[in-house]
Design a protein around this motif. Structure first.
Motif, mmCIF file in Angstrom:
data_model
loop_
_atom_site.group_PDB
_atom_site.id
_atom_site.type_symbol
_atom_site.label_atom_id
_atom_site.label_comp_id
_atom_site.label_asym_id
_atom_site.label_seq_id
_atom_site.Cartn_x
_atom_site.Cartn_y
_atom_site.Cartn_z
ATOM 1 N N PRO A 1 0.799 -1.228 0.000
ATOM 2 C CA PRO A 1 0.000 0.000 0.000
ATOM 3 C C PRO A 1 0.834 1.282 0.000
ATOM 4 O O PRO A 1 0.458 2.274 -0.632
ATOM 5 C CB PRO A 1 -0.832 -0.108 1.280
ATOM 6 C CG PRO A 1 -0.916 -1.578 1.552
ATOM 7 C CD PRO A 1 0.414 -2.129 1.095
ATOM 8 N N GLU A 2 1.985 1.257 0.665
ATOM 9 C CA GLU A 2 2.860 2.430 0.720
ATOM 10 C C GLU A 2 3.444 2.777 -0.649
ATOM 11 O O GLU A 2 3.714 3.941 -0.929
ATOM 12 C CB GLU A 2 4.049 2.177 1.652
ATOM 13 C CG GLU A 2 3.734 1.891 3.078
ATOM 14 C CD GLU A 2 4.991 1.431 3.810
ATOM 15 O OE1 GLU A 2 6.082 2.011 3.583
ATOM 16 O OE2 GLU A 2 4.880 0.474 4.593
ATOM 17 N N VAL A 3 3.684 1.772 -1.465
ATOM 18 C CA VAL A 3 4.395 1.940 -2.736
ATOM 19 C C VAL A 3 3.441 1.887 -3.934
ATOM 20 O O VAL A 3 3.853 2.124 -5.062
ATOM 21 C CB VAL A 3 5.492 0.844 -2.857
ATOM 22 C CG1 VAL A 3 6.420 1.101 -4.029
ATOM 23 C CG2 VAL A 3 6.319 0.753 -1.588
ATOM 24 N N MET A 4 2.160 1.608 -3.678
ATOM 25 C CA MET A 4 1.205 1.371 -4.761
ATOM 26 C C MET A 4 1.120 2.540 -5.755
ATOM 27 O O MET A 4 1.108 2.308 -6.968
ATOM 28 C CB MET A 4 -0.184 1.067 -4.198
ATOM 29 C CG MET A 4 -1.209 0.726 -5.266
ATOM 30 S SD MET A 4 -0.792 -0.752 -6.239
ATOM 31 C CE MET A 4 -1.195 -2.030 -5.077
ATOM 32 N N TRP B 1 4.414 3.689 -12.571
ATOM 33 C CA TRP B 1 5.358 2.894 -13.360
ATOM 34 C C TRP B 1 4.623 2.090 -14.420
ATOM 35 O O TRP B 1 5.041 2.047 -15.578
ATOM 36 C CB TRP B 1 6.164 1.990 -12.424
ATOM 37 C CG TRP B 1 7.030 0.992 -13.102
ATOM 38 C CD1 TRP B 1 8.293 1.206 -13.606
ATOM 39 C CD2 TRP B 1 6.717 -0.380 -13.374
ATOM 40 N NE1 TRP B 1 8.779 0.041 -14.168
ATOM 41 C CE2 TRP B 1 7.829 -0.939 -14.031
ATOM 42 C CE3 TRP B 1 5.622 -1.181 -13.111
ATOM 43 C CZ2 TRP B 1 7.863 -2.278 -14.438
ATOM 44 C CZ3 TRP B 1 5.653 -2.507 -13.503
ATOM 45 C CH2 TRP B 1 6.768 -3.037 -14.160
ATOM 46 N N LEU B 2 3.512 1.442 -14.042
ATOM 47 C CA LEU B 2 2.699 0.707 -15.014
ATOM 48 C C LEU B 2 2.188 1.636 -16.114
ATOM 49 O O LEU B 2 2.260 1.303 -17.298
ATOM 50 C CB LEU B 2 1.495 0.054 -14.318
ATOM 51 C CG LEU B 2 1.727 -1.255 -13.596
ATOM 52 C CD1 LEU B 2 0.502 -1.612 -12.769
ATOM 53 C CD2 LEU B 2 2.062 -2.361 -14.579
ATOM 54 N N LYS B 3 1.655 2.784 -15.718
ATOM 55 C CA LYS B 3 1.132 3.746 -16.698
ATOM 56 C C LYS B 3 2.203 4.132 -17.701
ATOM 57 O O LYS B 3 1.951 4.210 -18.908
ATOM 58 C CB LYS B 3 0.579 4.982 -15.994
ATOM 59 C CG LYS B 3 -0.003 6.012 -16.959
ATOM 60 C CD LYS B 3 -0.485 7.250 -16.222
ATOM 61 C CE LYS B 3 -1.087 8.273 -17.159
ATOM 62 N NZ LYS B 3 -0.321 8.610 -18.345
ATOM 63 N N GLN B 4 3.421 4.362 -17.220
ATOM 64 C CA GLN B 4 4.516 4.723 -18.119
ATOM 65 C C GLN B 4 4.793 3.601 -19.111
ATOM 66 O O GLN B 4 5.033 3.845 -20.296
ATOM 67 C CB GLN B 4 5.784 5.060 -17.336
ATOM 68 C CG GLN B 4 6.880 5.654 -18.186
ATOM 69 C CD GLN B 4 6.471 6.990 -18.775
ATOM 70 O OE1 GLN B 4 6.107 7.911 -18.050
ATOM 71 N NE2 GLN B 4 6.524 7.112 -20.092
ATOM 72 N N GLY B 5 4.750 2.360 -18.657
ATOM 73 C CA GLY B 5 4.949 1.222 -19.546
ATOM 74 C C GLY B 5 3.904 1.159 -20.644
ATOM 75 O O GLY B 5 4.216 0.871 -21.807
ATOM 76 N N VAL C 1 13.333 -4.682 -21.263
ATOM 77 C CA VAL C 1 12.332 -5.172 -20.310
ATOM 78 C C VAL C 1 12.975 -5.365 -18.933
ATOM 79 O O VAL C 1 12.409 -4.972 -17.909
ATOM 80 C CB VAL C 1 11.667 -6.467 -20.817
ATOM 81 C CG1 VAL C 1 10.832 -7.126 -19.731
ATOM 82 C CG2 VAL C 1 10.814 -6.172 -22.047
ATOM 83 N N GLU C 2 14.160 -5.950 -18.902
ATOM 84 C CA GLU C 2 14.852 -6.148 -17.625
ATOM 85 C C GLU C 2 15.109 -4.819 -16.921
ATOM 86 O O GLU C 2 14.904 -4.700 -15.703
ATOM 87 C CB GLU C 2 16.157 -6.898 -17.839
ATOM 88 C CG GLU C 2 15.957 -8.361 -18.188
ATOM 89 C CD GLU C 2 17.237 -9.070 -18.590
ATOM 90 O OE1 GLU C 2 18.281 -8.409 -18.802
ATOM 91 O OE2 GLU C 2 17.190 -10.318 -18.712
ATOM 92 N N ALA D 1 13.270 -1.056 -12.524
ATOM 93 C CA ALA D 1 12.869 0.280 -12.086
ATOM 94 C C ALA D 1 11.489 0.299 -11.426
ATOM 95 O O ALA D 1 11.049 1.351 -10.944
ATOM 96 C CB ALA D 1 12.889 1.246 -13.281
ATOM 97 N N ASP D 2 10.800 -0.843 -11.387
ATOM 98 C CA ASP D 2 9.484 -0.914 -10.746
ATOM 99 C C ASP D 2 9.663 -0.672 -9.253
ATOM 100 O O ASP D 2 10.445 -1.357 -8.588
ATOM 101 C CB ASP D 2 8.865 -2.291 -10.997
ATOM 102 C CG ASP D 2 7.518 -2.504 -10.315
ATOM 103 O OD1 ASP D 2 7.024 -1.597 -9.611
ATOM 104 O OD2 ASP D 2 6.960 -3.604 -10.495
ATOM 105 N N PRO D 3 8.947 0.303 -8.683
ATOM 106 C CA PRO D 3 9.068 0.549 -7.245
ATOM 107 C C PRO D 3 8.756 -0.683 -6.391
ATOM 108 O O PRO D 3 9.352 -0.854 -5.325
ATOM 109 C CB PRO D 3 8.040 1.664 -7.001
ATOM 110 C CG PRO D 3 7.994 2.396 -8.311
ATOM 111 C CD PRO D 3 8.116 1.321 -9.350
ATOM 112 N N PHE D 4 7.872 -1.557 -6.842
ATOM 113 C CA PHE D 4 7.613 -2.788 -6.102
ATOM 114 C C PHE D 4 8.852 -3.679 -6.076
ATOM 115 O O PHE D 4 9.113 -4.343 -5.079
ATOM 116 C CB PHE D 4 6.449 -3.561 -6.736
ATOM 117 C CG PHE D 4 5.084 -3.206 -6.215
ATOM 118 C CD1 PHE D 4 4.853 -2.099 -5.418
ATOM 119 C CD2 PHE D 4 4.004 -4.010 -6.533
ATOM 120 C CE1 PHE D 4 3.593 -1.788 -4.949
ATOM 121 C CE2 PHE D 4 2.734 -3.722 -6.065
ATOM 122 C CZ PHE D 4 2.516 -2.613 -5.263
ATOM 123 N N VAL D 5 9.607 -3.714 -7.168
ATOM 124 C CA VAL D 5 10.835 -4.506 -7.220
ATOM 125 C C VAL D 5 11.906 -3.847 -6.353
ATOM 126 O O VAL D 5 12.576 -4.512 -5.554
ATOM 127 C CB VAL D 5 11.313 -4.682 -8.677
ATOM 128 C CG1 VAL D 5 12.697 -5.321 -8.729
ATOM 129 C CG2 VAL D 5 10.304 -5.519 -9.477
#
Length: 99
Positions: free
Chosen positions: A16-19, A25-29, A59-60, A65-69
């Motif tokens: 929830p903190e990083v959502m 990040w998804l939107k940018q993709g 892709v890697e 760069a995904d904040p969840f990762v």
């Protein structure tokens, strides 16, 4: 084409903190034309993404760069898929064959 599996890790509680950053990040993709589909892995296992229009290295880098990762909310697995058959609705996913 790449299947990206984002499976929850030990820091799942931080999601929830990083959502908001993950959603950006998804939107940018999607805006960049790399992501075609994203959704949740059930039951509450994480998420999955279908990505095209990029090399494996791209892709890697994008997944790294995904904040969840970055925050270890998920671990990422990238699978490369070369489509060879598709239903009529999904033929656009097949590689073009040179004439």
């Amino acid at each position: 084409m790449f299947l990206i599996l984002l499976k929850f890790s030990t820091n799942k509680a931080r999601a929830p903190e990083v959502m908001a950053d993950h959603v950006a990040w998804l939107k940018q993709g999607f805006d960049d034309g790399v992501f075609d589909l994203a959704g949740s892995l059930q039951p509450q296992l994480g998420g999955g993404i279908l990505a095209r229009a990029a090399t494996r290295a791209e892709v890697e880098a994008r997944v790294a760069a995904d904040p969840f990762v970055i925050e270890d909310v998920v671990t990422a697995e990238i699978l490369e898929l070369t489509p060879s058959r598709a239903s009529a609705d999904f033929t656009f996913l097949l590689p073009e064959v040179a004439a």
